[in-house]
Design a protein around this motif. Structure first.
Motif, short mmCIF file in Angstrom:
data_model
loop_
_atom_site.label_atom_id
_atom_site.label_comp_id
_atom_site.label_asym_id
_atom_site.label_seq_id
_atom_site.Cartn_x
_atom_site.Cartn_y
_atom_site.Cartn_z
N VAL A 63 0.84 -1.21 0.00
CA VAL A 63 0.00 0.00 0.00
C VAL A 63 0.87 1.25 0.00
O VAL A 63 0.60 2.21 -0.73
CB VAL A 63 -0.95 -0.02 1.21
CG1 VAL A 63 -1.66 1.33 1.36
CG2 VAL A 63 -1.98 -1.13 1.07
N GLU A 64 1.92 1.25 0.82
CA GLU A 64 2.80 2.42 0.88
C GLU A 64 3.52 2.67 -0.44
O GLU A 64 3.89 3.81 -0.73
CB GLU A 64 3.82 2.24 2.00
CG GLU A 64 3.23 2.35 3.40
CD GLU A 64 4.25 2.10 4.48
OE1 GLU A 64 5.36 1.61 4.16
OE2 GLU A 64 3.96 2.39 5.65
N ASN A 65 3.70 1.63 -1.22
CA ASN A 65 4.33 1.79 -2.53
C ASN A 65 3.30 1.86 -3.66
O ASN A 65 3.63 1.62 -4.83
CB ASN A 65 5.30 0.63 -2.78
CG ASN A 65 6.57 0.75 -1.98
OD1 ASN A 65 7.51 1.44 -2.37
ND2 ASN A 65 6.61 0.09 -0.82
N GLU A 66 2.05 2.18 -3.30
CA GLU A 66 0.96 2.43 -4.25
C GLU A 66 0.63 1.22 -5.11
O GLU A 66 0.18 1.35 -6.25
CB GLU A 66 1.30 3.64 -5.14
CG GLU A 66 1.50 4.93 -4.35
CD GLU A 66 1.78 6.12 -5.24
OE1 GLU A 66 1.92 5.92 -6.46
OE2 GLU A 66 1.84 7.24 -4.70
N LYS A 67 0.83 0.04 -4.58
CA LYS A 67 0.42 -1.19 -5.24
C LYS A 67 -0.78 -1.78 -4.50
O LYS A 67 -0.72 -2.86 -3.91
CB LYS A 67 1.59 -2.17 -5.30
CG LYS A 67 2.77 -1.69 -6.14
CD LYS A 67 3.87 -2.72 -6.19
CE LYS A 67 5.01 -2.24 -7.07
NZ LYS A 67 4.62 -2.14 -8.50
N VAL A 68 -1.87 -1.01 -4.51
CA VAL A 68 -3.03 -1.36 -3.69
C VAL A 68 -3.71 -2.62 -4.23
O VAL A 68 -4.17 -3.47 -3.44
CB VAL A 68 -4.02 -0.17 -3.65
CG1 VAL A 68 -5.24 -0.53 -2.80
CG2 VAL A 68 -3.34 1.06 -3.07
N GLY B 274 -5.49 2.99 1.57
CA GLY B 274 -4.94 2.86 0.23
C GLY B 274 -6.01 2.96 -0.84
O GLY B 274 -5.82 3.61 -1.88
N CYS B 275 -7.15 2.32 -0.62
CA CYS B 275 -8.26 2.42 -1.58
C CYS B 275 -8.76 3.85 -1.68
O CYS B 275 -9.10 4.32 -2.78
CB CYS B 275 -9.40 1.49 -1.15
SG CYS B 275 -9.02 -0.27 -1.28
N ASP C 262 -7.01 6.64 -1.18
CA ASP C 262 -6.03 7.49 -1.87
C ASP C 262 -6.06 7.28 -3.37
O ASP C 262 -5.79 8.21 -4.14
CB ASP C 262 -4.63 7.20 -1.32
CG ASP C 262 -4.47 7.65 0.12
OD1 ASP C 262 -5.24 8.53 0.56
OD2 ASP C 262 -3.58 7.12 0.82
N GLN C 263 -6.38 6.07 -3.81
CA GLN C 263 -6.39 5.79 -5.26
C GLN C 263 -7.81 5.77 -5.84
O GLN C 263 -7.98 5.44 -7.01
CB GLN C 263 -5.70 4.45 -5.52
CG GLN C 263 -4.22 4.47 -5.18
CD GLN C 263 -3.45 3.34 -5.80
OE1 GLN C 263 -3.98 2.57 -6.60
NE2 GLN C 263 -2.18 3.22 -5.45
#
Length: 568
Positions: free
Chosen positions: A343-348, A375-376, A378-379
């Motif tokens: 999640v921190e690396n934007e691979k949700v 994470g969901c 933010d994206q």
């Protein structure tokens, strides 16, 4: 069933008895079998007969062996053994009482009340029982009670030992109470206990955790000898104080002296490496040490979990995933670390796939769910967020005492512009705290069609007696975006002045933004305030009221408003 023929024979001698072989007492259960039985939460009837097959003279030692160095039990299971020990009289034996007290202290949920009740029931507690009681309070962060009991102990016994000092230093370390730690250090010096290795290690840890790292180093370098725990205390203490490079230096010194690193050492130094970008190469070399030492496949998984965190925080989720896939006995921390790293690396989406796999083995904890929901949000993955919401509802996790999951879901729906679902969720949440109110007010304020609802919720918040914070003020001010919001805006400004929020730069900026968006009304209607003449730097004559008010807004001058017509 075997006792029934004997009882009938005693009543009616004409009835034959069963063979003597069948009347022999059953073989007493081993401590391991007993613990397996306790893990299944025995009933009250089972508890009364738990030690019936054990010889009376060995029941106390049986309890001590059953509770020695085992995983934490449920409080109900310990209570069952406690009940049986009372019935058999084994609880009167000091080692058995101490073992039961320690078991209550380390049980799931930490039944401190029962542990202290055991202590107070003792007619003449010895030093070991005193230490166990003090340690229970110190480990469970009841530090004031631990200090009081320690003082009572010294008054009754007139002495204490190194175990007492170590326990109190541990409590001071957990609470970050430097003053208490120094006092215990002084008491240890007076009793010549400060030269013992375990006390020195506890002092190193205490000073580091209390933010006095220089004193921690002074104690460390004055020690006559070091063990692995000593170095672990320095490496962990320097990491705790944000000194990653110092932590790496101590690790190299430890390796140079050929002192064997354990799982704690490697986990601590990997955590330090994860917090500094220039220690990435060093962290990879530590990974090499992990592979050579065989710590990559330990039962606790602490080192591979630290490796996952190390690679994730430095932006290498692929390497973190390689470590994760090599763990054959993953625990909940392993899954959490992998999900958080993705999640921190934007691979949700990848994190969601790991989450689905995780649910087949473990029930995710609150930290995992909150991380995924954020994470969901933010994206903008509303459908995936709703999937997690459904899982939460099925597991009944919204009914927990924590409101963090509900607050995360509120943030998700607001960020994804689903304000209707957010408001419905807010009204049905079993537990709402100030963060819940701030989240829903902020989301509604930024939706032009729901600004009046945000203002109504702000009034409702105040009517429920909750303390308003700076975040609440910043959440509601954007709702004053139309000329018809003038009355509420003036009331909010008055509330800000009355409660001392006007000194914050963020509040002043929000007020300026609010006022600038309104068209200026007639001078006699402006604010309905008595505006004094204000001297503006660089202007010799006093300004008129309208000019003064405009300049006052821009310079954040405090005004004395009249009572607003809108009551918050």
């Amino acid at each position: 069933m075997l006792l029934l023929p004997r009882l009938l024979a005693a009543v009616n001698p004409s009835l034959p008895t069963v063979p003597n072989l069948l009347l022999q007492p059953p073989t007493p259960p081993s401590p391991r079998r007993l613990l397996a039985f306790l893990h299944h939460a025995p009933t009250d009837k089972d508890a009364r007969h738990l030690l019936d097959g054990t010889p009376r003279r060995t029941r106390a030692s049986f309890i001590v062996r059953a509770l020695r160095d085992e995983a934490p039990l449920d409080a109900e299971a310990i209570a069952a053994l406690h009940c049986s020990s009372i019935k058999s009289g084994a609880v009167l034996d000091p080692p058995a009482r101490t073992s039961l007290l320690a078991a209550y202290a380390r049980s799931r949920g930490a039944d401190v009340r029962s542990a202290l009740a055991l202590f107070h029931e003792a007619a003449d507690p010895d030093l070991i029982l005193w230490n166990a009681a003090v340690g229970t309070l110190a480990r469970r962060c009841h530090l004031a009670d631990a200090v009081a009991l320690f003082q009572q102990m010294t008054a009754v016994l007139g002495t204490f030992d190194s175990t007492t000092v170590a326990v109190m230093l541990s409590g001071a370390s957990r609470a970050g109470d430097l003053e208490l730690g120094v006092a215990i250090h002084a008491a240890a010096v007076k009793r010549d206990l400060d030269t013992e290795l375990n006390i020195c290690n506890a002092l190193v840890d205490m000073y580091a955790k209390c933010g006095c790292f220089c004193s921690s180093e002074a104690v460390f370098w004055s020690m006559p000898c070091w063990d692995t725990t000593s170095w672990n205390s320095m490496i962990g203490g320097s990491t705790f104080n944000g000194l990653s490079e110092v932590s790496a230096r101590y690790f190299w010194d430890m390796a140079r002296l050929a002192i064997l690193a354990d799982e704690v050492t490697l986990s601590s130094v990997l955590l330090a490496s994860a917090r500094a970008d220039d220690l990435f190469s060093f962290g990879k070399s530590v990974h090499g040490c992990v592979i050579k030492s065989g710590c990559e496949y330990t039962a606790s998984c602490s080192v591979p979990n630290s490796l996952i965190t190390f690679y994730s925080e430095l932006g290498f989720p692929e390497d973190a995933e390689k470590v994760f896939l090599r763990i054959f006995n993953r625990n909940l921390v392993s899954w959490n670390a992998m999900v958080k790293g993705l999640v921190e690396n934007e691979k949700v989406r990848k994190a969601l796939a790991i989450f689905r796999e995780m649910t087949s083995e473990y029930q995710p904890d609150l930290a995992t769910l909150v991380t995924l929901i954020s994470g969901c949000a933010d994206q903008g993955l509303l459908c995936e967020g709703k999937e997690i919401h459904g899982y939460i509802v099925r597991k009944g996790l919204l009914n927990d005492e924590e409101s963090c999951i509900g607050n995360s879901l509120l943030g998700l729906y607001m960020k994804c512009d689903d304000s209707s679902t957010a408001n419905l969720l807010f009204r049905t949440m079993p537990i709402r705290d100030l963060i819940s109110w701030n989240t829903i007010i902020s989301g509604n304020s930024r939706d032009g069609t729901l600004r009046l609802q945000a203002q109504a919720m702000f009034k409702e918040l105040l009517s429920e007696g909750l303390s308003c914070t700076l975040t609440t003020i910043l959440a509601v001010l954007p709702s004053c975006s139309h000329p018809e919001d003038l009355g509420f805006g003036k009331a909010a400004h008055s509330f800000i002045l009355k409660n001392g929020f006007a000194s914050g730069v963020s509040v002043v900026n929000a007020l300026m933004h609010m006022f600038i968006r309104w068209p200026m009304p007639e001078p006699e209607l402006l604010f309905q305030w008595d505006l004094p003449a204000v001297k503006v730097p660089g202007a010799d004559p006093p300004c008129d009221a309208k000019d003064a008010e405009q300049r006052t807004i821009c310079t954040a001058t405090h005004l004395e408003p009249k009572k607003s017509k809108i009551e918050l």
